[in-house]
Design a protein around this motif. Structure first.
Motif, PDB file in Angstrom:
ATOM      1  N   MET A   1      -7.499   5.987 -12.040  1.00 44.09           N
ATOM      2  CA  MET A   1      -6.834   4.694 -11.980  1.00 44.09           C
ATOM      3  C   MET A   1      -7.491   3.699 -12.932  1.00 44.09           C
ATOM      4  SD  MET A   1      -5.400   3.450  -8.293  1.00 44.09           S
ATOM      5  CE  MET A   1      -7.005   3.087  -7.704  1.00 44.09           C
ATOM      6  N   THR A   2      -7.732   4.123 -14.121  1.00 44.63           N
ATOM      7  CA  THR A   2      -8.340   3.260 -15.114  1.00 44.63           C
ATOM      8  C   THR A   2      -7.384   2.150 -15.512  1.00 44.63           C
ATOM      9  OG1 THR A   2      -9.518   5.171 -15.925  1.00 44.63           O
ATOM     10  CG2 THR A   2      -9.464   3.261 -17.356  1.00 44.63           C
ATOM     11  N   ASN A   3      -7.930   0.939 -15.622  1.00 43.81           N
ATOM     12  CA  ASN A   3      -7.153  -0.229 -16.046  1.00 43.81           C
ATOM     13  C   ASN A   3      -5.983  -0.525 -15.130  1.00 43.81           C
ATOM     14  OD1 ASN A   3      -8.825  -0.664 -18.299  1.00 43.81           O
ATOM     15  ND2 ASN A   3      -7.686   0.873 -19.455  1.00 43.81           N
ATOM     16  N   GLN A   4      -6.155  -0.294 -13.840  1.00 43.01           N
ATOM     17  CA  GLN A   4      -5.129  -0.602 -12.835  1.00 43.01           C
ATOM     18  C   GLN A   4      -5.622  -1.772 -11.985  1.00 43.01           C
ATOM     19  OE1 GLN A   4      -2.161   1.337 -12.048  1.00 43.01           O
ATOM     20  NE2 GLN A   4      -2.486   2.420 -13.949  1.00 43.01           N
ATOM     21  N   VAL A   5      -4.708  -2.559 -11.487  1.00 43.02           N
ATOM     22  CA  VAL A   5      -5.049  -3.691 -10.640  1.00 43.02           C
ATOM     23  C   VAL A   5      -4.140  -3.671  -9.412  1.00 43.02           C
ATOM     24  CG1 VAL A   5      -3.548  -5.278 -11.917  1.00 43.02           C
ATOM     25  CG2 VAL A   5      -5.438  -6.181 -10.600  1.00 43.02           C
ATOM     26  N   CYS A   6      -4.727  -3.968  -8.251  1.00 42.24           N
ATOM     27  CA  CYS A   6      -3.950  -4.032  -7.007  1.00 42.24           C
ATOM     28  C   CYS A   6      -3.204  -5.361  -6.982  1.00 42.24           C
ATOM     29  CB  CYS A   6      -4.870  -3.906  -5.798  1.00 42.24           C
ATOM     30  SG  CYS A   6      -3.967  -3.932  -4.227  1.00 42.24           S
ATOM     31  N   ILE A   7      -1.885  -5.287  -6.811  1.00 43.78           N
ATOM     32  CA  ILE A   7      -1.087  -6.515  -6.796  1.00 43.78           C
ATOM     33  C   ILE A   7      -0.467  -6.807  -5.434  1.00 43.78           C
ATOM     34  CG2 ILE A   7      -0.538  -6.493  -9.256  1.00 43.78           C
ATOM     35  CD1 ILE A   7       2.350  -5.526  -7.889  1.00 43.78           C
ATOM     36  N   PHE A   8      -0.548  -5.840  -4.522  1.00 49.31           N
ATOM     37  CA  PHE A   8       0.078  -6.039  -3.216  1.00 49.31           C
ATOM     38  C   PHE A   8      -0.566  -5.127  -2.188  1.00 49.31           C
ATOM     39  CE2 PHE A   8       3.391  -5.393  -0.004  1.00 49.31           C
ATOM     40  CZ  PHE A   8       3.704  -6.706   0.284  1.00 49.31           C
ATOM     41  N   THR A   9      -0.787  -5.650  -0.997  1.00 47.48           N
ATOM     42  CA  THR A   9      -1.337  -4.872   0.119  1.00 47.48           C
ATOM     43  C   THR A   9      -0.559  -5.214   1.383  1.00 47.48           C
ATOM     44  OG1 THR A   9      -3.546  -4.971  -0.858  1.00 47.48           O
ATOM     45  CG2 THR A   9      -3.427  -4.391   1.458  1.00 47.48           C
ATOM     46  N   THR A  10      -0.272  -4.188   2.189  1.00 49.97           N
ATOM     47  CA  THR A  10       0.434  -4.390   3.447  1.00 49.97           C
ATOM     48  C   THR A  10       0.056  -3.283   4.427  1.00 49.97           C
ATOM     49  OG1 THR A  10       2.622  -4.686   4.488  1.00 49.97           O
ATOM     50  CG2 THR A  10       2.479  -3.091   2.688  1.00 49.97           C
ATOM     51  N   THR A  11       0.332  -3.508   5.690  1.00 48.95           N
ATOM     52  CA  THR A  11       0.164  -2.445   6.687  1.00 48.95           C
ATOM     53  C   THR A  11       1.506  -1.824   7.044  1.00 48.95           C
ATOM     54  OG1 THR A  11       0.261  -4.066   8.479  1.00 48.95           O
ATOM     55  CG2 THR A  11      -1.931  -3.435   7.692  1.00 48.95           C
ATOM     56  N   ASP A  12       2.573  -2.320   6.421  1.00 51.79           N
ATOM     57  CA  ASP A  12       3.925  -1.816   6.662  1.00 51.79           C
ATOM     58  C   ASP A  12       4.310  -0.869   5.527  1.00 51.79           C
ATOM     59  OD1 ASP A  12       6.648  -1.360   6.967  1.00 51.79           O
ATOM     60  OD2 ASP A  12       7.124  -3.454   7.393  1.00 51.79           O
ATOM     61  N   GLU A  13       4.284   0.437   5.791  1.00 53.87           N
ATOM     62  CA  GLU A  13       4.557   1.427   4.756  1.00 53.87           C
ATOM     63  C   GLU A  13       5.946   1.256   4.148  1.00 53.87           C
ATOM     64  OE1 GLU A  13       4.212   6.228   3.982  1.00 53.87           O
ATOM     65  OE2 GLU A  13       4.038   5.471   6.021  1.00 53.87           O
ATOM     66  N   LEU A  14       6.938   0.965   4.979  1.00 51.85           N
ATOM     67  CA  LEU A  14       8.304   0.795   4.455  1.00 51.85           C
ATOM     68  C   LEU A  14       8.404  -0.408   3.522  1.00 51.85           C
ATOM     69  CD1 LEU A  14      10.472   1.693   7.579  1.00 51.85           C
ATOM     70  CD2 LEU A  14       9.990   3.088   5.566  1.00 51.85           C
ATOM     71  N   GLU A  15       7.685  -1.474   3.836  1.00 53.20           N
ATOM     72  CA  GLU A  15       7.674  -2.641   2.951  1.00 53.20           C
ATOM     73  C   GLU A  15       7.042  -2.265   1.605  1.00 53.20           C
ATOM     74  OE1 GLU A  15       6.209  -7.279   2.904  1.00 53.20           O
ATOM     75  OE2 GLU A  15       5.060  -5.847   4.099  1.00 53.20           O
ATOM     76  N   GLY A  16       5.954  -1.513   1.637  1.00 54.02           N
ATOM     77  CA  GLY A  16       5.304  -1.068   0.408  1.00 54.02           C
ATOM     78  C   GLY A  16       6.232  -0.227  -0.449  1.00 54.02           C
ATOM     79  N   ILE A  17       6.950   0.676   0.174  1.00 55.88           N
ATOM     80  CA  ILE A  17       7.892   1.536  -0.545  1.00 55.88           C
ATOM     81  C   ILE A  17       9.030   0.702  -1.129  1.00 55.88           C
ATOM     82  CG2 ILE A  17       9.618   3.361  -0.265  1.00 55.88           C
ATOM     83  CD1 ILE A  17       7.656   4.610   1.809  1.00 55.88           C
ATOM     84  N   ARG A  18       9.535  -0.254  -0.368  1.00 52.20           N
ATOM     85  CA  ARG A  18      10.625  -1.121  -0.846  1.00 52.20           C
ATOM     86  C   ARG A  18      10.180  -1.915  -2.075  1.00 52.20           C
ATOM     87  NH1 ARG A  18      11.986  -6.397  -0.250  1.00 52.20           N
ATOM     88  NH2 ARG A  18      10.256  -6.765   1.173  1.00 52.20           N
ATOM     89  N   ILE A  19       8.985  -2.463  -2.031  1.00 49.89           N
ATOM     90  CA  ILE A  19       8.490  -3.244  -3.161  1.00 49.89           C
ATOM     91  C   ILE A  19       8.205  -2.330  -4.358  1.00 49.89           C
ATOM     92  CG2 ILE A  19       6.566  -4.675  -3.961  1.00 49.89           C
ATOM     93  CD1 ILE A  19       6.636  -5.982  -1.175  1.00 49.89           C
ATOM     94  N   GLN A  20       7.693  -1.133  -4.098  1.00 53.08           N
ATOM     95  CA  GLN A  20       7.474  -0.171  -5.169  1.00 53.08           C
ATOM     96  C   GLN A  20       8.794   0.122  -5.892  1.00 53.08           C
ATOM     97  OE1 GLN A  20       6.740   3.901  -4.007  1.00 53.08           O
ATOM     98  NE2 GLN A  20       5.453   4.264  -5.809  1.00 53.08           N
ATOM     99  N   GLU A  21       9.854   0.334  -5.130  1.00 54.57           N
ATOM    100  CA  GLU A  21      11.167   0.614  -5.718  1.00 54.57           C
ATOM    101  C   GLU A  21      11.662  -0.559  -6.557  1.00 54.57           C
ATOM    102  OE1 GLU A  21      13.540   1.677  -2.327  1.00 54.57           O
ATOM    103  OE2 GLU A  21      12.736   3.716  -2.277  1.00 54.57           O
TER     104      GLU A  21
END
Length: 67
Positions: A1-21
């Motif tokens: 994961m070189t040169n990657q930055v975390c832009i979002f964190t959640t405990t709701d897996e479905l929300e994470g998948i929705r935002i990823q899409e």
């Protein structure tokens, strides 16, 4: 994961998948990591990572989603 930055964190897996899409649809490369606690004392945490060069575009997409 070189040169990657975390832009979002959640405990709701479905929300994470929705935002990823949404990010993928906006042509932003994104990696979803599902971090589960080995002892399962805490809820799983989903983190979205993007290349540093796409961070500003990703933040703009997130801002639009949360308006």
């Amino acid at each position: 994961m070189t040169n990657q930055v975390c832009i979002f964190t959640t405990t709701d897996e479905l929300e994470g998948i929705r935002i990823q899409e949404k990010l993928l649809h906006a042509s932003v490369e994104v990696l979803l990591l599902n971090k589960k606690d080995a002892e399962e004392k805490n809820p799983p945490r989903v983190e979205l990572y993007v290349p540093i060069l796409h961070a500003e575009k990703a933040k703009t997409v997130l801002k639009v989603l949360h308006e």
